[in-house]
Design a protein around this motif. Structure first.
Motif, short mmCIF file in Angstrom:
data_model
loop_
_atom_site.label_atom_id
_atom_site.label_comp_id
_atom_site.label_asym_id
_atom_site.label_seq_id
_atom_site.Cartn_x
_atom_site.Cartn_y
_atom_site.Cartn_z
N LEU A 134 -0.01 6.63 77.30
CA LEU A 134 -0.33 7.92 76.68
C LEU A 134 0.50 8.17 75.43
CD1 LEU A 134 -0.77 10.12 79.87
CD2 LEU A 134 -2.54 9.35 78.29
N HIS A 135 1.67 7.54 75.36
CA HIS A 135 2.45 7.63 74.14
C HIS A 135 1.74 6.88 73.00
CE1 HIS A 135 5.86 7.73 71.40
NE2 HIS A 135 5.85 6.39 71.33
N LEU A 136 1.14 5.73 73.36
CA LEU A 136 0.43 4.93 72.35
C LEU A 136 -0.94 5.53 72.03
CD1 LEU A 136 1.24 1.37 73.72
CD2 LEU A 136 2.12 2.37 71.61
N PHE A 137 -1.60 6.05 73.05
CA PHE A 137 -2.97 6.58 72.89
C PHE A 137 -3.03 8.01 73.45
CE2 PHE A 137 -3.24 1.97 73.45
CZ PHE A 137 -3.95 1.58 72.32
N PRO A 138 -2.47 8.98 72.77
CA PRO A 138 -2.36 10.34 73.33
C PRO A 138 -3.72 11.01 73.56
CG PRO A 138 -1.73 10.30 71.00
CD PRO A 138 -1.85 8.88 71.42
N ASN A 139 -4.76 10.58 72.84
CA ASN A 139 -6.07 11.23 72.98
C ASN A 139 -7.03 10.42 73.86
OD1 ASN A 139 -5.31 13.32 71.18
ND2 ASN A 139 -5.75 11.97 69.44
N PHE A 140 -6.51 9.42 74.55
CA PHE A 140 -7.39 8.51 75.30
C PHE A 140 -8.18 9.24 76.38
CE2 PHE A 140 -8.37 5.54 78.71
CZ PHE A 140 -9.04 4.55 77.99
N SER B 238 -22.90 -1.07 77.32
CA SER B 238 -21.98 -1.09 76.17
C SER B 238 -20.80 -0.15 76.39
CB SER B 238 -22.73 -0.69 74.90
OG SER B 238 -23.21 0.65 75.01
N PHE B 239 -20.66 0.41 77.60
CA PHE B 239 -19.62 1.40 77.86
C PHE B 239 -18.22 0.82 77.65
CE2 PHE B 239 -16.72 3.58 80.83
CZ PHE B 239 -16.82 4.88 80.35
N GLU B 240 -17.97 -0.37 78.25
CA GLU B 240 -16.62 -0.94 78.15
C GLU B 240 -16.31 -1.38 76.71
OE1 GLU B 240 -16.01 -3.89 81.09
OE2 GLU B 240 -16.18 -2.49 82.78
N ARG B 241 -17.35 -1.81 75.97
CA ARG B 241 -17.09 -2.15 74.57
C ARG B 241 -16.63 -0.93 73.79
NH1 ARG B 241 -20.18 -1.42 70.43
NH2 ARG B 241 -22.06 -1.10 71.69
N ARG B 242 -17.24 0.25 74.09
CA ARG B 242 -16.82 1.49 73.40
C ARG B 242 -15.43 1.94 73.85
NH1 ARG B 242 -20.91 5.35 74.98
NH2 ARG B 242 -21.84 3.80 76.32
N ILE B 243 -15.09 1.63 75.12
CA ILE B 243 -13.74 1.97 75.60
C ILE B 243 -12.69 1.23 74.77
CG2 ILE B 243 -12.16 1.56 77.54
CD1 ILE B 243 -13.80 4.00 77.99
N LYS B 244 -12.96 -0.05 74.46
CA LYS B 244 -12.01 -0.85 73.70
C LYS B 244 -11.78 -0.32 72.28
CE LYS B 244 -13.50 -5.03 76.07
NZ LYS B 244 -14.14 -6.33 75.87
N GLN B 245 -12.72 0.51 71.79
CA GLN B 245 -12.63 1.02 70.43
C GLN B 245 -12.04 2.43 70.38
OE1 GLN B 245 -16.70 0.76 69.19
NE2 GLN B 245 -16.69 -1.49 69.02
N LEU B 246 -11.68 2.99 71.55
CA LEU B 246 -11.20 4.38 71.59
C LEU B 246 -9.80 4.50 71.00
CD1 LEU B 246 -12.25 5.72 75.11
CD2 LEU B 246 -13.31 6.16 72.91
N GLY B 247 -9.60 5.54 70.24
CA GLY B 247 -8.26 5.97 69.84
C GLY B 247 -7.58 5.05 68.85
N ASN B 248 -6.75 5.62 68.05
CA ASN B 248 -5.89 4.86 67.15
C ASN B 248 -4.47 4.92 67.69
OD1 ASN B 248 -7.90 4.23 65.24
ND2 ASN B 248 -7.74 6.30 64.42
#
Length: 557
Positions: A469-475, A545-555
């Motif tokens: 959550l520190h790396l991806f706070p909006n995940f 394509s759900f898991e592919r979109r998961i991999k693209q979530l958040g900066n």
């Protein structure tokens, strides 16, 4: 214009449907391959049941109980090993005669005739039936007696090549069918089977489906009787041209046969035929080999008769495919040879042209043309360089994110390792102290407790959640945004993840293998698979394509 747009739309829809159908077929084959890979386990479990029943038989002394256990062994062997099933039926006949149980003896002789006809022993089946005198027996035994006659004459009518004999056999089969239908219970398996076959043969598909629906309610899903119902449900949908439902029920039948260790299979060779017609000869060959091995173990000549033409067809298709591949290779070799000659000609031409250009450079008139060519090449290279810079920037961004994740997790890993070393040392000191004080009861109690493991696991998950959550706070918010409202997952505690979110957090970090995720979270692989499947089923868009979109979530922050 409208016609062209309509044609494009139809082509797009057709391609999508074909892609979905291919995907479903691959998924079905994966399920079947998994079941085949574990078929030895299913057979071992079935053999264990047989061994336990045989042990019970060894301790029985009364003929009545021996009859019942021998009949149980017949049921266990009925679709497993034909010779063993017939042996225990023979024992049942002896015991029934000994007990003076005319109904039981006739029922077992009729079942013996059915077994004989099912494996192609028609003379033996008729001799057994002709020796029976059905007097003073119960209605069920009489119904099975009629069923046996109907079964053997139906088989003879199907396999004979003489038309006048076929008519004779069919007339006898119809006669005994009517007697059988009048006396057997409404929910008896063969009664459902004959009713559905009759409706299918007469083209009454709606009536046939209603019969199958009623039959399906009488069997337990996944059981061996379920395999037969599913096979006829496959035939129902095949007659209707509904391929998705047709393949679904065929696969259901195949899986039920394998998981119940059934060696007498009727659905696997049907599946092999469907795959062969679909062009997947390798899978068809693999499955027909499997069901052929099962038929040999069962001891059925009839199944081998059914499988033999399909094996021949597959062999011919293999030969055709091989010849086609050889022709393609030959054509490819010729094309490569022609291209090589063309390339040599081009090289010769280019060399000659370069010599001419070298001579032209000496002339002032050619300077302007050369300069224009150079400017054009420079513009092209500039565009290419810009494209490469853009790609390099994207790769650097991904590398930076990967390095940031590694640094964060490596730092936390080193810290945890140091903490665990200190904890192990403290634990060592405590154990040493208790051993000195001879507090062995406390040590034993502590060694039995899982409290320490659970505490450390909780701390591990807490550290993972905190770093992630520190790396991806909006995940969490981004994750829920991909789900339907009723499928969204919200952690109960701040800075903590639920099991579902933790699974997809690992996927976001690049850990996609369910076995690795299961190992990290201390769950079974099946549990992880179920979590993933349930969440994907709740996706707003395409679940594939759900898991592919998961991999693209958040900066990364």
């Amino acid at each position: 214009m409208r016609k062209e747009l309509l044609l494009c739309l139809l082509l797009a829809i057709t391609n999508t449907m074909l892609a979905d159908e291919k995907l479903n077929l691959e998924a079905y084959c994966q399920q079947i391959d998994h079941a085949i890979a574990h078929s030895a386990d299913y057979v071992a479990a079935h053999e264990k049941k047989i061994s336990e029943t045989k042990r019970a038989l060894a301790f029985e002394t009364t003929p009545k109980n021996k009859y019942q256990i021998n009949f149980q062994l017949y049921e266990l062997y009925r679709a497993f090993v034909s010779d063993s099933a017939m042996y225990h039926l023979t024992e049942c006949i002896k015991l029934a005669d000994q007990l003076g149980d005319a109904s039981g003896a006739i029922k077992c002789r009729a079942l013996m005739a059915i077994r004989c006809s099912n494996i192609g022993m028609y003379d033996e089946a008729l001799n057994t039936l002709d020796s029976i005198h059905p007097v003073g027996i119960d209605t069920l035994s009489l119904g099975i007696y009629y069923e046996a006659y109907n079964n053997v004459y139906s088989e003879l009518a199907y396999y004979t090549r003489l038309e006048h004999m076929r008519q004779t056999y069919q007339a006898k089969a119809d006669h005994y069918k009517q007697l059988m239908m009048d006396i057997l219970p409404p929910t008896y398996e063969t009664r459902f089977l004959r009713l559905e076959q009759a409706a299918q043969g007469e083209g009454r598909l709606d009536d046939a489906m209603k019969i199958n629906d009623a039959w399906l309610k009488t069997v337990e899903p996944g059981s061996h009787p379920y395999a037969l119902v599913a096979l006829y449900r496959y035939i129902e949908y095949k007659l209707r041209g509904d391929k998705p439902q047709m393949m679904h029920w065929l696969v259901e039948s195949v899986l039920a046969d394998i998981r119940n260790a059934a060696m007498d299979q009727g659905s696997m060779w049907e599946l092999a035929n469907e795959l062969m017609l679909n062009g997947d000869i390798d899978k068809a060959s693999s499955y027909i080999s499997f069901t052929s091995d099962c038929a040999n173990r069962y001891g059925s000549r009839q199944r081998n008769w059914q499988i033999a033409p399909l094996l021949t067809t597959i062999a011919k298709n293999y030969k055709t495919k091989s010849e086609h591949t050889t022709n393609q290779l030959r054509m490819l070799l010729v094309a490569i040879s022609l291209l090589l000659l063309l390339l040599l000609g081009v090289l010769f031409f280019l060399r000659r042209r370069n010599l001419q250009l070298d001579a032209a450079r000496m002339a002032l008139k050619g300077k302007n043309d050369e300069l224009a060519t150079a400017n054009s090449q420079l513009a092209t290279q500039t565009e290419e360089l810009s494209t490469l810079n853009s790609q390099l920037s994207s790769l650097n961004s991904q590398l930076s994110e990967s390095n940031r994740v590694k640094e964060e997790y490596i730092g936390r890993f080193m810290s945890l390792c140091s903490q665990y070393i200190d904890k192990l040392d403290d634990y060592r000191k405590m154990v040493n102290k208790k051993m000195k004080n001879k507090e062995l009861e406390d040590l034993f109690r502590m060694s039995k407790s899982t409290e320490l493991k659970e505490k450390e696991l909780e701390e591990l998950y807490q550290n993972f959640d905190s770093v992630f959550l520190h790396l991806f706070p909006n995940f969490v918010n981004d994750f829920n945004a991909l789900l339907q409202d009723d499928m969204q997952v919200h952690p109960k505690e701040e800075n903590r993840l639920t099991t579902e979110i933790r699974i997809f957090a690992l996927i976001r970090l690049g850990i996609e293998d369910s076995s690795k995720i299961a190992e990290f979270l201390h769950y079974s692989v099946n549990t992880i698979y179920n979590y993933r499947a349930r969440i994907k089923n709740g996706a707003l868009d395409n679940r594939e394509s759900f898991e592919r979109r998961i991999k693209q979530l958040g900066n990364i922050q």
